[in-house]
Scaffold this active site. Sequence first.
Site, PDB file in Angstrom:
ATOM      1  N   ASP A  27     -31.402 -11.009 -21.900  1.00  0.00           N
ATOM      2  CA  ASP A  27     -31.017 -12.310 -22.433  1.00  0.00           C
ATOM      3  C   ASP A  27     -30.528 -13.110 -21.221  1.00  0.00           C
ATOM      4  O   ASP A  27     -30.154 -12.522 -20.204  1.00  0.00           O
ATOM      5  CB  ASP A  27     -29.901 -12.086 -23.462  1.00  0.00           C
ATOM      6  N   ASP A  29     -28.366 -16.626 -20.959  1.00  0.00           N
ATOM      7  CA  ASP A  29     -26.996 -17.141 -20.920  1.00  0.00           C
ATOM      8  C   ASP A  29     -26.004 -16.073 -21.373  1.00  0.00           C
ATOM      9  O   ASP A  29     -26.187 -15.450 -22.418  1.00  0.00           O
ATOM     10  CB  ASP A  29     -26.865 -18.404 -21.782  1.00  0.00           C
ATOM     11  N   ASN A  62     -32.796 -20.385 -25.617  1.00  0.00           N
ATOM     12  CA  ASN A  62     -32.590 -21.768 -25.182  1.00  0.00           C
ATOM     13  C   ASN A  62     -33.942 -22.475 -25.062  1.00  0.00           C
ATOM     14  O   ASN A  62     -34.753 -22.140 -24.195  1.00  0.00           O
ATOM     15  CB  ASN A  62     -31.849 -21.773 -23.847  1.00  0.00           C
ATOM     16  N   LYS A 218     -34.882 -14.821 -31.015  1.00  0.00           N
ATOM     17  CA  LYS A 218     -34.046 -13.677 -31.397  1.00  0.00           C
ATOM     18  C   LYS A 218     -33.175 -14.074 -32.579  1.00  0.00           C
ATOM     19  O   LYS A 218     -32.689 -15.185 -32.605  1.00  0.00           O
ATOM     20  CB  LYS A 218     -33.140 -13.290 -30.214  1.00  0.00           C
TER      21      LYS A 218
HETATM   22  N1  PLP Z   1     -29.803 -22.818 -26.969  1.00  0.00           N
HETATM   23  C1  PLP Z   1     -29.066 -23.656 -26.223  1.00  0.00           C
HETATM   24  C2  PLP Z   1     -29.216 -25.109 -26.433  1.00  0.00           C
HETATM   25  C3  PLP Z   1     -28.168 -23.162 -25.270  1.00  0.00           C
HETATM   26  O1  PLP Z   1     -27.431 -24.020 -24.548  1.00  0.00           O
HETATM   27  C4  PLP Z   1     -28.047 -21.760 -25.098  1.00  0.00           C
HETATM   28  C5  PLP Z   1     -27.119 -21.197 -24.129  1.00  0.00           C
HETATM   29  O2  PLP Z   1     -26.581 -21.868 -23.275  1.00  0.00           O
HETATM   30  C6  PLP Z   1     -28.836 -20.920 -25.883  1.00  0.00           C
HETATM   31  C7  PLP Z   1     -29.705 -21.477 -26.801  1.00  0.00           C
HETATM   32  C8  PLP Z   1     -28.753 -19.429 -25.794  1.00  0.00           C
HETATM   33  O3  PLP Z   1     -29.491 -18.957 -24.702  1.00  0.00           O
HETATM   34  P1  PLP Z   1     -29.630 -17.400 -24.461  1.00  0.00           P
HETATM   35  O4  PLP Z   1     -30.516 -16.858 -25.533  1.00  0.00           O
HETATM   36  O5  PLP Z   1     -30.237 -17.324 -23.085  1.00  0.00           O
HETATM   37  O6  PLP Z   1     -28.247 -16.840 -24.498  1.00  0.00           O
HETATM   38 CA    CA Z   2     -26.905 -15.095 -24.579  1.00  0.00          CA
END
Ligand code: PLP
Ligand code: CA
Length: 304
Positions: A27, A29, A62, A218
Amino acid sequence: VSSKGCQKIKGSQIRDLLNAKRFVLFDCDGVIWNGETAVPGAPEVVSLLKQQGKGVFFVTNNCTRPRETYVQKFSRLGFADVAQEEIFSSAYCSAVYLRDVAKVQGKVFVIGGNGVYKELRDAGVPFVEEETDVSGESIYDCPLDSEVKAVLVGYDEKFNFLKLAKACCYLRNADCLFLATDPDPWHPLRGGRVTPGSGSLTAALETATERKATVIGKPSRFMFECIANQFGVDPALALMIGDRLETDILFGANCGLDTMLTLTGVSQMDEAEGYKDSDALEKKNFVPDYVVDSIADFLEAQEE
Ligand code: PLP
Ligand code: CA
């Protein structure tokens, strides 16, 4: 009696686990970066795994960036040699779904931003162009495009009532597909702030239409199917690493992967233990097999 899961591992235990895996799904973030800051040690971890010949993939909910912009972000944050083909975002996978699975014959109405529009364009999926000035439009007479055959909802900082109303009208037609990039409720920003996630916008539309969206990101299995189709990944040889129990760890469980929670993001140990101790069977899929403080612990594991 406590069941399996939530095993906090370090050193040689991490090494043994990684030795048993050929594929690592990260993953983004909360795992490899937080916003615009790399998790310390993460670039080295990714390089090391690649040097060892492992297949490394990035699975992010994201949808705000197209994959080519992710490639730039990886390099800006110090991750060398991450290829576009290794990045599976909810925007990219939504475009793949519309093109290859739904094979939608018509246009997509998008609630979302640049990332979604760019991936649809690259995949050759027709969509309704985003209106820039809707100040003269009203819910009574705004134009509707009769060719719309799908509504796709993602993160949209320009979300407004008129977009919601239009999407609602399109979805009156039962043949119109209803897709969501991801179900995320909210995301942490700097300084203790949060931003509402795509899931909150989808929820508005679900209420208004009395329909349920098909989720692409996810914890749905589709992103793993995209990876498996392109790279022939055996689930038994893959490890999913995430920071959010309800999305990443559930995703891993849904796909039959071993799962690891890293504590550099949203979910913490007490929540994982809480799910483990819960009597509800469906909560068991939120319990990670393993827990580490940070993926940086992988580096020490190799040195021992
Ligand atoms: N969607 C947005 C708009 C976000 O800003 C983030 C995290 O910063 C995510 C989804 C989640 O991303 P990830 O699946 O990489 O944690
Ligand atoms: Ca994440």
